[in-house]
Scaffold this active site. Sequence first.
Site, PDB file in Angstrom:
ATOM      1  N   CYS A 274      -1.626  50.881 -22.642  1.00 30.22           N
ATOM      2  CA  CYS A 274      -0.295  50.250 -22.725  1.00 30.22           C
ATOM      3  C   CYS A 274       0.556  50.685 -23.912  1.00 30.22           C
ATOM      4  O   CYS A 274       1.636  51.254 -23.720  1.00 30.22           O
ATOM      5  CB  CYS A 274      -0.469  48.735 -22.765  1.00 30.22           C
TER       6      CYS A 274
HETATM    7  N1  LIG Z   1      -5.295  47.490 -19.167  1.00 33.51           N
HETATM    8  C1  LIG Z   1      -4.492  46.602 -19.698  1.00 33.51           C
HETATM    9  O1  LIG Z   1      -4.847  45.968 -20.656  1.00 33.51           O
HETATM   10  C2  LIG Z   1      -3.118  46.322 -19.105  1.00 33.51           C
HETATM   11  C3  LIG Z   1      -2.428  45.198 -19.549  1.00 33.51           C
HETATM   12  C4  LIG Z   1      -1.187  44.908 -19.015  1.00 33.51           C
HETATM   13  C5  LIG Z   1      -0.633  45.762 -18.068  1.00 33.51           C
HETATM   14  N2  LIG Z   1      -1.309  46.871 -17.652  1.00 33.51           N
HETATM   15  C6  LIG Z   1      -0.678  47.697 -16.624  1.00 33.51           C
HETATM   16  O2  LIG Z   1      -1.294  47.415 -15.380  1.00 33.51           O
HETATM   17  C7  LIG Z   1      -1.369  48.595 -14.574  1.00 33.51           C
HETATM   18  C8  LIG Z   1      -2.811  48.877 -14.193  1.00 33.51           C
HETATM   19  O3  LIG Z   1      -3.542  49.141 -15.370  1.00 33.51           O
HETATM   20  P1  LIG Z   1      -5.128  49.037 -15.445  1.00 33.51           P
HETATM   21  O4  LIG Z   1      -5.487  49.045 -16.876  1.00 33.51           O
HETATM   22  O5  LIG Z   1      -5.625  47.935 -14.576  1.00 33.51           O
HETATM   23  O6  LIG Z   1      -5.511  50.442 -14.770  1.00 33.51           O
HETATM   24  P2  LIG Z   1      -6.960  50.890 -14.251  1.00 33.51           P
HETATM   25  O7  LIG Z   1      -6.977  52.370 -14.303  1.00 33.51           O
HETATM   26  O8  LIG Z   1      -8.029  50.107 -14.946  1.00 33.51           O
HETATM   27  O9  LIG Z   1      -6.972  50.403 -12.732  1.00 33.51           O
HETATM   28  C9  LIG Z   1      -6.159  50.943 -11.757  1.00 33.51           C
HETATM   29  C10 LIG Z   1      -6.939  50.965 -10.454  1.00 33.51           C
HETATM   30  O10 LIG Z   1      -6.060  51.444  -9.454  1.00 33.51           O
HETATM   31  C11 LIG Z   1      -6.785  52.309  -8.597  1.00 33.51           C
HETATM   32  N3  LIG Z   1      -5.821  53.159  -7.903  1.00 33.51           N
HETATM   33  C12 LIG Z   1      -5.180  54.258  -8.322  1.00 33.51           C
HETATM   34  N4  LIG Z   1      -4.335  54.707  -7.373  1.00 33.51           N
HETATM   35  C13 LIG Z   1      -4.441  53.861  -6.319  1.00 33.51           C
HETATM   36  C14 LIG Z   1      -3.825  53.777  -5.062  1.00 33.51           C
HETATM   37  N5  LIG Z   1      -2.895  54.657  -4.682  1.00 33.51           N
HETATM   38  N6  LIG Z   1      -4.210  52.789  -4.237  1.00 33.51           N
HETATM   39  C15 LIG Z   1      -5.140  51.894  -4.610  1.00 33.51           C
HETATM   40  N7  LIG Z   1      -5.757  51.903  -5.805  1.00 33.51           N
HETATM   41  C16 LIG Z   1      -5.395  52.878  -6.654  1.00 33.51           C
HETATM   42  C17 LIG Z   1      -7.744  53.028  -9.507  1.00 33.51           C
HETATM   43  O11 LIG Z   1      -8.836  53.561  -8.811  1.00 33.51           O
HETATM   44  C18 LIG Z   1      -8.146  51.899 -10.464  1.00 33.51           C
HETATM   45  O12 LIG Z   1      -9.269  51.185  -9.990  1.00 33.51           O
HETATM   46  C19 LIG Z   1      -0.723  49.690 -15.400  1.00 33.51           C
HETATM   47  O13 LIG Z   1       0.637  49.777 -15.068  1.00 33.51           O
HETATM   48  C20 LIG Z   1      -0.852  49.177 -16.817  1.00 33.51           C
HETATM   49  O14 LIG Z   1       0.145  49.685 -17.675  1.00 33.51           O
HETATM   50  C21 LIG Z   1      -2.544  47.149 -18.145  1.00 33.51           C
END
Ligand SMILES: NC(=O)c1ccc[n+]([C@@H]2O[C@H](COP(=O)([O-])OP(=O)(O)OC[C@H]3O[C@@H](n4cnc5c(N)ncnc54)[C@H](O)[C@@H]3O)[C@@H](O)[C@H]2O)c1
Length: 437
Positions: A274
């Site tokens: 992030c």
């Molecule tokens: N990690 C954090 O602490 C956090 C906090 C707030 C917001 N976010 C935001 O949330 C979003 C997700 O982040 P995250 O950390 O969970 O990512 P992550 O990489 O942990 O998880 C994303 C998941 O999406 C899957 N994926 C990718 N493409 C896909 C598709 N086309 N269809 C279905 N699944 C798909 C991946 O395999 C993975 O399991 C991002 O925009 C991030 O900026 C993250």
Amino acid sequence: MSKLTDLRDRIESREARIGVIGLGYVGLPLAVELGQAGFRVTGFDVDAVKVRGLAQGRSYIGDVESSAVAALLEQGRLEATTDFDGLAEMDIINICVPTPLRKTRDPDVSYIASAVEEVRKHLREGQLVILGSTTYPGTTHEFVIPMLEDAGLEIGRDFGLAFAPERIDPANRQFKVKNVPKVVGGETPLCTELACQVFGTVFETTVPVSSTQAAEMVKLLENTFRAINIGLANEIALMCEKLDLDVWEVIDAAATKPYGFMKFTPGPGLGGHCIPVDPAYLSWKMKSLNFPARFIELATEVNGSMPDHVVDRIAELLNEDRLAVNGARILVLGVAYKSGVDDMRESPALDVVATLLARGAEIRYHDPFVAECDFAGASMKSVDLTDEVLKSSDLVVVLTDHPGVDYDRVVRVGPRVFDTRNATRDVAHDREKITRL
Ligand SMILES: NC(=O)c1ccc[n+]([C@@H]2O[C@H](COP(=O)([O-])OP(=O)(O)OC[C@H]3O[C@@H](n4cnc5c(N)ncnc54)[C@H](O)[C@@H]3O)[C@@H](O)[C@H]2O)c1
């Protein structure tokens, strides 16, 4: 045909089926919470390994207990699949896919595009789609709507669309999914109302805002605020070094002010999905409007210089001991991007270690959360923190302050320590061995 307004009753009675696309750090905890709130939840992910693990009741996310996943599976309130055809059965679809940067540091919304394309293929009347991935203001309105309207349905009447940013803070024991207010902005008042209703079954507080753009901007303000204040803390650390002052003492004393000051600490650089990434989404968007995001550029520059600064300090410390970086045996403590997590994404340790390796240092690392890691092509395993490992090192460098590491022993048994996180603050002996950022 069900209408969008029918969702009110379906949410109330928990009959609404909920889909979560993307089962990562954000999607899995959300899916579990919604399952525990009484909904039947289906997780959709392209990663077959994750889906298989979940089907066997195994969680791969630190903040989600495997027992919680197993219990929901048994009650039929959680399932995971790589088959997106099931989206047609969902009443509410949350999109939680990654939003990284391209090599050029431009937003990469291709994951959102492919998730929305799956939704479009299965879009039907009565569905509510909620984007949760962090992204630039206007993504939902300018990018997602045209894709979904291709399905021939009318937004706000036939289907709903909202943006609700995720604020999860992995490994935070005080603030978990439920007790962090959920911001929600819909494309129409009904979209906002329905999204607030469904999130209200999980979150203690929901915060409606007037538009999807406002909700997108809220998230970017929050993370830009952090990036800039960490940048300030890093620059204050560099100033204190020049002034021969202890930055940690200065920050701790400033933090006793009961108002008007919020504590941020310096470190070896920014990490995680992030804070290093999200401000670039905002500055990219502003560039398209011919507006330079100056605070963001400056913070990016200061924070981005920290790994090199840490390497320079390491070289200086070795030099004081008549050692060169080339051939020095350096033990790195903590490589994950922050304390208490196994997440290596954007971790500053990747840069610090890769630079030290390129300069010929012999690196070993210990991280209780990261068993193996690849540093610019050099694959390594975490070593045990034995006396032998400590004694055979020329320098210990603390890059991440994990719980469970005995820093008292590290200082007592090991060589000199360069501590970039103030992990050794409570060590009362051998202070002369410790140098802090
Ligand atoms: N990690 C954090 O602490 C956090 C906090 C707030 C917001 N976010 C935001 O949330 C979003 C997700 O982040 P995250 O950390 O969970 O990512 P992550 O990489 O942990 O998880 C994303 C998941 O999406 C899957 N994926 C990718 N493409 C896909 C598709 N086309 N269809 C279905 N699944 C798909 C991946 O395999 C993975 O399991 C991002 O925009 C991030 O900026 C993250």
